[in-house]
Design an enzyme around this catalytic site. Structure first.
Site, PDB file in Angstrom:
ATOM      1  N   ASP A   1       0.945  -1.153   0.122  1.00  0.00           N
ATOM      2  CA  ASP A   1      -0.020   0.204  -0.140  1.00  0.00           C
ATOM      3  C   ASP A   1       0.880   1.300  -0.055  1.00  0.00           C
ATOM      4  O   ASP A   1       2.015   1.085   0.079  1.00  0.00           O
ATOM      5  CB  ASP A   1      -0.962  -0.158   1.165  1.00  0.00           C
ATOM      6  CG  ASP A   1      -1.620   1.161   1.324  1.00  0.00           C
ATOM      7  OD1 ASP A   1      -2.287   1.554   0.546  1.00  0.00           O
ATOM      8  OD2 ASP A   1      -1.562   1.652   2.480  1.00  0.00           O
TER       9      ASP A   1
ATOM     10  N   ASP B   1      -0.262   5.238   1.155  1.00  0.00           N
ATOM     11  CA  ASP B   1      -0.632   6.057   2.262  1.00  0.00           C
ATOM     12  C   ASP B   1      -0.367   5.354   3.637  1.00  0.00           C
ATOM     13  O   ASP B   1      -1.037   4.332   3.828  1.00  0.00           O
ATOM     14  CB  ASP B   1      -1.871   6.217   2.197  1.00  0.00           C
ATOM     15  CG  ASP B   1      -1.922   7.622   1.073  1.00  0.00           C
ATOM     16  OD1 ASP B   1      -1.039   8.185   0.834  1.00  0.00           O
ATOM     17  OD2 ASP B   1      -3.211   7.829   0.557  1.00  0.00           O
TER      18      ASP B   1
ATOM     19  N   ASP C   1      -3.273  12.514   0.627  1.00  0.00           N
ATOM     20  CA  ASP C   1      -4.091  13.808   0.486  1.00  0.00           C
ATOM     21  C   ASP C   1      -4.308  14.670   1.489  1.00  0.00           C
ATOM     22  O   ASP C   1      -4.530  15.877   1.281  1.00  0.00           O
ATOM     23  CB  ASP C   1      -5.610  13.063   0.472  1.00  0.00           C
ATOM     24  CG  ASP C   1      -5.911  11.886  -0.834  1.00  0.00           C
ATOM     25  OD1 ASP C   1      -5.158  12.374  -1.901  1.00  0.00           O
ATOM     26  OD2 ASP C   1      -6.462  11.133  -0.727  1.00  0.00           O
TER      27      ASP C   1
ATOM     28  N   ASP D   1      -5.265   3.659  -3.138  1.00  0.00           N
ATOM     29  CA  ASP D   1      -6.212   4.248  -3.491  1.00  0.00           C
ATOM     30  C   ASP D   1      -5.816   5.866  -3.370  1.00  0.00           C
ATOM     31  O   ASP D   1      -6.846   6.752  -3.193  1.00  0.00           O
ATOM     32  CB  ASP D   1      -7.211   4.184  -2.401  1.00  0.00           C
ATOM     33  CG  ASP D   1      -8.795   4.627  -2.916  1.00  0.00           C
ATOM     34  OD1 ASP D   1      -9.075   4.844  -3.931  1.00  0.00           O
ATOM     35  OD2 ASP D   1      -9.733   4.706  -2.062  1.00  0.00           O
TER      36      ASP D   1
ATOM     37  N   ASP E   1      -1.968  -1.069   5.782  1.00  0.00           N
ATOM     38  CA  ASP E   1      -2.190  -0.238   7.202  1.00  0.00           C
ATOM     39  C   ASP E   1      -3.953  -0.285   7.187  1.00  0.00           C
ATOM     40  O   ASP E   1      -4.307  -0.365   7.954  1.00  0.00           O
ATOM     41  CB  ASP E   1      -1.717   0.823   7.206  1.00  0.00           C
ATOM     42  CG  ASP E   1      -2.264   2.084   6.319  1.00  0.00           C
ATOM     43  OD1 ASP E   1      -3.227   2.824   6.754  1.00  0.00           O
ATOM     44  OD2 ASP E   1      -2.313   2.030   5.376  1.00  0.00           O
TER      45      ASP E   1
END
Length: 265
Positions: free
Chosen positions: A32, A34, A43, A120, A200
């Site tokens: 992943d 972030d 973001d 994402d 996470d």
């Protein structure tokens, strides 16, 4: 079918090396982004210190977060935030503790580990950070929401795909992405002995649920993925098949993988 080799008296990783036409065993390592590779939500990083209208200050409840970020990025562009400003914001996001050490280890083991990233976030931000950190070449593929600048210099964001999973946001199901990638590599005659998943978030729990008993989930300790795995293990013992190795520093992941290379199957 992914399984550990059954060589007797030989390290698992080197069974068959030297045989005509044989290729070294390979592992798939899925990351992943972030709060996994980087120590923040990217973001949040790009809006830090910038005044947003009330309607954009909070993430939508029950709505599409991807569409929310489309509006946020459009607003930033309208306020004069240029591509170079956004690139710098992404490049300056700190890596998570121990992540540089993990990447250093993986850079020396390219023939054994295939790396992909499923996030994402967005392609522009991820590419910017990985290049700034000097690790972009480690990743065979990056799966994330498409992002590019339009003629006005505004970063436009789209959804990654559509899917039917009820557990994931409408724009991305990481389980579907991982499943399709494994199928694609199988068609290319690449079969992984094990899959390792480092994440996470709650959206990392969905793909981790497809891992087998030969695989390993590395949830960041105390984060949603870790809590969801613990809840599943408590409510449905045995339902979550993969080994679970929580981490606070990614150096712990590196040490686990180093030990794996020393062990015999």
């Amino acid at each position: 079918m992914r399984r550990c080799c059954q060589g007797v008296g030989l390290p698992c990783l080197f069974k068959g090396v030297g045989m005509a036409g044989a290729r070294p065993p390979r592992f798939l390592l899925v990351f992943d982004f972030d709060e996994t590779i980087v120590d923040e939500n990217s973001d949040d990083s790009v809006v830090r210190g910038r005044a947003l209208p009330e309607a954009l200050r909070q993430s939508p409840r029950g709505g599409s977060y991807n569409e929310h970020m489309q509006r946020v990025l459009a607003f930033l562009g309208e306020q004069g935030v240029r591509p170079a400003d956004l690139r710098a914001a992404y490049e300056n996001i700190p890596l998570s503790p121990g992540m540089a050490e993990l990447f250093q280890f993986l850079s020396k083991q390219r023939e054994l580990f295939e790396l992909v990233l499923i996030s994402d976030a967005n392609t522009f931000g991820i590419e910017a950070k990985l290049r700034a950190a000097g690790v972009r070449s480690l990743f065979r593929k990056i799966f994330s929401n498409p992002a590019s600048f339009d003629r006005r210099g505004v970063l436009t964001l789209g959804p990654y795909h559509s899917h039917k999973c009820l557990e994931c946001p409408a724009n991305m199901c990481k389980r579907k992405i991982l499943g399709e990638y494994l199928a694609e590599r199988a068609r290319e005659d690449v079969e992984f002995q094990r899959v390792f998943y480092v994440g996470d978030g709650a959206n990392d729990f969905c793909p981790a649920g497809t891992l087998t008993a030969a695989d390993v989930a590395f949830p960041r300790k105390g984060y949603p993925m870790h809590r969801l795995i613990q809840e599943r293990q408590e409510k449905q013992p045995g339902a979550f098949q993969a080994a679970v190795v929580p981490w606070e520093s990614a150096a712990e992941v590196a040490r686990y993988l180093q030990e794996l290379l020393r062990r015999k199957c």
